[in-house]
Design a protein around this motif. Structure first.
Motif, PDB file in Angstrom:
ATOM      1  N   GLN A 295       0.940  -1.154   0.015  1.00 44.20           N
ATOM      2  CA  GLN A 295       0.108   0.060  -0.296  1.00 44.20           C
ATOM      3  C   GLN A 295       0.861   1.369   0.029  1.00 44.20           C
ATOM      4  N   ARG A 296       1.950   1.282   0.660  1.00 45.37           N
ATOM      5  CA  ARG A 296       3.093   2.297   0.642  1.00 45.37           C
ATOM      6  C   ARG A 296       3.467   2.640  -0.720  1.00 45.37           C
ATOM      7  N   ILE A 297       3.999   1.488  -1.257  1.00 46.52           N
ATOM      8  CA  ILE A 297       4.332   1.556  -2.600  1.00 46.52           C
ATOM      9  C   ILE A 297       3.397   2.106  -3.493  1.00 46.52           C
ATOM     10  N   TYR A 298       2.002   1.475  -3.550  1.00 43.54           N
ATOM     11  CA  TYR A 298       1.103   2.354  -4.399  1.00 43.54           C
ATOM     12  C   TYR A 298       0.744   3.503  -4.373  1.00 43.54           C
ATOM     13  N   ALA A 299       0.848   3.989  -2.929  1.00 46.19           N
ATOM     14  CA  ALA A 299       0.552   5.435  -2.606  1.00 46.19           C
ATOM     15  C   ALA A 299       1.391   6.439  -3.279  1.00 46.19           C
ATOM     16  N   ASP A 300       2.890   5.835  -3.379  1.00 45.97           N
ATOM     17  CA  ASP A 300       3.709   6.703  -3.970  1.00 45.97           C
ATOM     18  C   ASP A 300       3.665   6.843  -5.546  1.00 45.97           C
ATOM     19  N   TRP A 301       2.931   5.524  -5.932  1.00 50.92           N
ATOM     20  CA  TRP A 301       2.509   5.374  -7.434  1.00 50.92           C
ATOM     21  C   TRP A 301       1.454   6.410  -8.047  1.00 50.92           C
ATOM     22  N   PHE A 302       0.593   6.125  -6.867  1.00 49.19           N
ATOM     23  CA  PHE A 302      -0.579   7.009  -6.990  1.00 49.19           C
ATOM     24  C   PHE A 302      -0.508   8.608  -7.237  1.00 49.19           C
ATOM     25  N   ALA A 303       0.520   8.687  -6.365  1.00 45.57           N
ATOM     26  CA  ALA A 303       0.819  10.261  -6.508  1.00 45.57           C
ATOM     27  C   ALA A 303       1.453  10.759  -7.506  1.00 45.57           C
ATOM     28  N   LEU A 304       2.134   9.785  -8.125  1.00 50.68           N
ATOM     29  CA  LEU A 304       2.723  10.018  -9.542  1.00 50.68           C
ATOM     30  C   LEU A 304       1.504  10.008 -10.852  1.00 50.68           C
ATOM     31  N   ALA A 305       0.701   9.271 -10.541  1.00 52.27           N
ATOM     32  CA  ALA A 305      -0.240   9.017 -11.745  1.00 52.27           C
ATOM     33  C   ALA A 305      -1.272  10.029 -11.709  1.00 52.27           C
ATOM     34  N   ASP A 306      -1.443  10.661 -10.652  1.00 52.06           N
ATOM     35  CA  ASP A 306      -2.352  11.888 -10.111  1.00 52.06           C
ATOM     36  C   ASP A 306      -1.588  12.987 -10.072  1.00 52.06           C
ATOM     37  N   PRO A 307      -1.337  13.828 -11.210  1.00 48.93           N
ATOM     38  CA  PRO A 307      -0.615  14.985 -11.196  1.00 48.93           C
ATOM     39  C   PRO A 307      -1.238  15.992 -10.771  1.00 48.93           C
ATOM     40  N   ASP A 308      -2.328  16.244 -10.777  1.00 47.13           N
ATOM     41  CA  ASP A 308      -3.061  17.296 -10.255  1.00 47.13           C
ATOM     42  C   ASP A 308      -3.674  17.281  -8.864  1.00 47.13           C
ATOM     43  N   GLY A 309      -3.248  16.213  -8.044  1.00 49.35           N
ATOM     44  CA  GLY A 309      -3.609  15.889  -6.703  1.00 49.35           C
ATOM     45  C   GLY A 309      -4.941  15.968  -6.413  1.00 49.35           C
ATOM     46  N   ASP A 310      -5.781  15.670  -7.138  1.00 47.90           N
ATOM     47  CA  ASP A 310      -7.347  15.536  -6.764  1.00 47.90           C
ATOM     48  C   ASP A 310      -7.708  14.345  -6.219  1.00 47.90           C
ATOM     49  N   GLY A 311      -6.914  13.249  -6.041  1.00 55.52           N
ATOM     50  CA  GLY A 311      -7.216  11.977  -5.309  1.00 55.52           C
ATOM     51  C   GLY A 311      -8.013  11.163  -6.699  1.00 55.52           C
ATOM     52  N   ARG A 312      -7.689  11.541  -8.001  1.00 55.43           N
ATOM     53  CA  ARG A 312      -8.261  10.498  -8.999  1.00 55.43           C
ATOM     54  C   ARG A 312      -7.580  10.466 -10.164  1.00 55.43           C
ATOM     55  N   VAL A 313      -7.281   9.200 -10.427  1.00 61.21           N
ATOM     56  CA  VAL A 313      -6.501   9.084 -11.782  1.00 61.21           C
ATOM     57  C   VAL A 313      -7.411   8.507 -12.855  1.00 61.21           C
ATOM     58  N   THR A 314      -7.519   9.754 -13.907  1.00 62.76           N
ATOM     59  CA  THR A 314      -8.665   9.650 -15.103  1.00 62.76           C
ATOM     60  C   THR A 314      -7.976   8.622 -16.000  1.00 62.76           C
ATOM     61  N   GLY A 315      -8.981   8.443 -17.124  1.00 62.72           N
ATOM     62  CA  GLY A 315      -8.644   7.676 -18.209  1.00 62.72           C
ATOM     63  C   GLY A 315      -7.222   8.187 -18.969  1.00 62.72           C
ATOM     64  N   ALA A 316      -7.073   9.499 -18.870  1.00 61.05           N
ATOM     65  CA  ALA A 316      -6.012   9.842 -19.656  1.00 61.05           C
ATOM     66  C   ALA A 316      -4.665   9.763 -18.970  1.00 61.05           C
ATOM     67  N   ASP A 317      -4.717   9.935 -17.600  1.00 57.87           N
ATOM     68  CA  ASP A 317      -3.737   9.644 -16.597  1.00 57.87           C
ATOM     69  C   ASP A 317      -3.268   8.062 -16.542  1.00 57.87           C
ATOM     70  N   ALA A 318      -4.365   7.338 -16.705  1.00 56.44           N
ATOM     71  CA  ALA A 318      -4.108   5.711 -16.619  1.00 56.44           C
ATOM     72  C   ALA A 318      -3.568   5.356 -17.849  1.00 56.44           C
ATOM     73  N   ILE A 319      -3.980   5.948 -18.955  1.00 57.30           N
ATOM     74  CA  ILE A 319      -3.094   5.407 -20.465  1.00 57.30           C
ATOM     75  C   ILE A 319      -1.641   5.599 -19.983  1.00 57.30           C
ATOM     76  N   LYS A 320      -1.172   6.890 -19.758  1.00 59.96           N
ATOM     77  CA  LYS A 320       0.320   7.382 -19.762  1.00 59.96           C
ATOM     78  C   LYS A 320       0.966   6.335 -18.689  1.00 59.96           C
TER      79      LYS A 320
END
Length: 671
Positions: A17-42
């Motif tokens: 979970q700690r690892i995925y938290a760091d990854w999530f912060a990187l995949a969510d560049p605007d910091g709104d707690g949501r990884v959109t489809g465009a973010d996920a593709i990248k």
């Protein structure tokens, strides 16, 4: 009972979970707690998985079809990616694997370098700014506080979920029309932010002692604050059972004024109802995904009318519009549907798709009696539910006691278990379908508001300018059914606007455009209820309904909502990207399918050549006469524009020359 299990990080260790938290912060560049489809593709591209696998990963992780991944869904997606990289097939049951926690986080090519850069940036700014990992509060919370939609700066394309898009469309396009025509007084209160964010809701209705409260306790595997069970009418109030930090009950007057609760609309039923309404909160995994509504037992005869100090039918209708599922519970010994229960069921009009019938306590009768009870129930329902379709009825005994096998036998026991599984499967699907349900209810509301606005605009136009307003209003109310028929057939509304067109030095003002609305009869409101509310208003005091408001709602239904759903669909969605299931059809079937597909595509390519390379009018191309008659009867033929011969000639030229030249220009260059 487990609901929406796929939407959480199942079997995920704290280290992962700690690892995925760091990854999530990187995949969510605007910091709104949501990884959109465009973010996920990248981000997901770093896994190296094929597009078909990533499509399946997204579909399972975003099971609620919200159009984004929160942290729980993101962690689940990473677990699925890890499974796929290990050579496992990705299915809906992948997150239920017992060995899921034993898989290491997936290999993401180039991720370590991105993480090191990100940490370097954070460390560089940390001495100057207090950098935290807190998720930003959604900007949508402030949208409903704005007095004017024009002050909002965020475009529709910038929203990060389907629900946020609906909020934006409501404030900008639908709410102005509702306010102008007082839709909230006739049908449903204006929506708030909490109405969009509310959890899916299940309401239980039935006569007293049919097992509504026991059914809820059976689902929760425990009791809830304020629950009372007994053979007499024990539940004397509406109780909303929802998730909370601790076990407590909140009075109705308090819960109805809380901005973060979707119950503000209940204030219209007054203090008499609110004193019979309460919220029961408790921490429970099931309540994190759905909210349950326990209702008082429907009484019979004069008891219902004399002992209720509030509009019971109106309250059930309000909850029905908000709910995702409505369970009608019956007892084998209480199959008669009283007049009051019939009125309650009739108040569910427009929500028939949400209704499920439960024949509870079915183990109290033997198999032969159960067959007769089932037939009697279907006969009773047929007189109340005015639908040609057969209503789905679940049979069982929904309590914590074992099935009375001595009464129903082994066959009855198996039947009850299968019925219970089907009903629980229906409940499990509620969170997954919640977003689709929100869109469905929003579209229904938009259509109802549009028709309401057209009715009000028509009635206002029928009012005299100076004298005899009271008599005219009474005449319109008395003949409201006829006025509905006029609106139903056709409304000609002249949209006046000034446009300056410079032509030969002259200015032309006041160009009028005539528009026609063809409206289905089933979408019109109940005449008697409309009369009752309209009598409290002065029709000429309504605001003038501007055609551009109605046009905005039309555009929203025709373009904005479809575009919104398209933008937040599976980002890996594509046409027919799955291979043929060779294990089912075999190699011969695979070859057959491929040849058939080639033939079909060849036919599709030939369509423009065959369909448009003709100028004569064969009889088979003419429309159906009866359908043409039916539509033509709603028009005034002399109001049609004159058909200019040059328009027809332009189409002939297009068919004879333009399309053949287009096909020739883009044919095989070596042909």
């Amino acid at each position: 009972m487990e609901i929406a299990r796929s939407a959480a990080a199942v079997g995920c260790s704290k280290e992962h979970q700690r690892i995925y938290a760091d990854w999530f912060a990187l995949a969510d560049p605007d910091g709104d707690g949501r990884v959109t489809g465009a973010d996920a593709i990248k981000f997901f591209a770093m896994s190296g998985l094929p597009r078909a696998d990533l499509k399946q990963v997204w579909a399972i992780a975003d099971s609620k079809r919200q159009g984004f991944l929160g942290f729980g869904e993101f962690a689940a997606a990473m677990q699925l990616v890890s499974l796929a990289q290990a050579g496992n097939e990705i299915t809906q049951d992948s997150l239920k694997r017992e060995d899921l926690a034993s898989f290491d986080p997936p290999v993401m090519k180039g991720l370590d370098e991105l993480l090191s850069r990100s940490m370097a940036i954070v460390n560089a700014v940390r001495p100057e700014k207090n950098v935290t990992s807190q998720v930003q509060a959604p900007a949508t919370n402030n949208w409903f506080r704005s007095k004017s939609a024009k002050k909002m700066q965020t475009p529709l394309t910038a929203v990060t979920s389907v629900i946020d898009g609906l909020k934006r469309l409501y404030i900008e396009k639908l709410k102005p029309l509702e306010v102008a025509c007082r839709f909230n007084d006739f049908a449903s209160p204006l929506l708030t932010n909490s109405d969009f964010d509310a959890k899916p809701t299940v309401m239980l209705l039935g006569q007293y002692s049919t097992g509504k409260t026991t059914f809820i306790k059976h689902l929760l595997k425990t009791s809830y604050p304020g629950a009372h069970v007994g053979p007499e009418p024990t539940t004397d109030r509406f109780i909303v059972v929802m998730s909370g930090p601790d076990e407590r009950t909140v009075p109705g007057n308090t819960i109805a004024v809380q901005a973060d609760m979707p119950f503000n609309g209940l204030n219209t039923f007054g203090g008499a109802f609110l004193s019979k309404f309460e919220c029961s909160q408790m921490p429970h995994p099931l309540l994190e995904h759905i909210t349950l509504v326990d209702t008082p037992g429907v009484l019979s005869g004069e008891k219902q009318r004399t002992q209720r100090s509030y509009d019971f039918t109106g309250v059930t209708s309000w909850f029905a519009a908000k709910c995702d599922l409505i369970l009608l519970l019956f007892d084998p010994h209480k199959l008669d549907i009283s007049d009051e229960f019939k009125r309650v069921i009739s108040s569910l009009r427009g929500n028939e798709d949400k209704i499920r019938v439960v024949l509870n306590k079915a183990d109290q009768v033997d198999t032969q009696q159960l067959m007769r009870v089932y037939g009697a129930l279907m006969w009773s329902l047929g007189k109340v539910l005015n639908t040609p379709e057969v209503m789905r009825v679940y049979i069982g005994s929904f309590n914590d006691k074992p099935v009375n096998e001595s009464a129903v036998g082994p066959i009855g026991k198996d039947l009850f278990e299968k019925e219970q599984e089907d009903l629980l499967a229906d409940l499990v699907d509620i969170p997954k379908k919640a977003c689709d349900r929100r869109v469905n209810e929003f579209v229904k509301r938009a259509r109802a508001a549009k028709i309401h606005a057209l009715i009000i605009g028509h009635l206002k136009k029928e009012m005299p300018a100076v004298m005899g307003k009271a008599k005219a209003q009474q005449r319109l109310i008395d003949n409201l059914q006829d006025e509905f028929a006029k609106v139903l057939g056709m409304i000609h509304s002249l949209v006046s606007f000034n446009r300056e067109v410079e032509s030969n030095g002259l200015l032309i003002h006041g160009l009028h455009v005539q528009r026609e609305y063809h409206l289905p009869a089933g979408d019109f409101p109940d005449v008697e209820h409309f009369k009752e509310v309209l009598a409290t208003y002065s029709i000429d005091k309504f605001e003038k309904i501007k055609p551009k408001m109605v046009q905005a709602v039309d555009d929203m239904l025709a373009h904005d909502i479809p575009d919104l759903l398209k933008n937040f669909s599976n980002p890996y969605q594509s046409f027919n990207d799955k291979p043929v299931n060779e294990s089912a059809v075999g190699p011969i079937g695979k070859d057959l399918f491929e040849k058939e597909q080639e033939d079909l595509l060849a036919d599709l390519v030939d369509i423009p050549k065959k369909a448009y390379d003709r100028r004569h009018l064969p009889a088979g191309d003419f429309p159906d006469v009866e359908h043409f008659k039916e539509v033509l009867a709603t028009y005034s033929i002399d109001k049609f524009e004159k058909i200019k011969p040059k328009m027809v000639q332009a189409v002939d030229d297009m068919l004879a020359h333009d399309i053949p030249e287009l096909l020739k220009n883009f044919s095989n260059p070596y042909q």
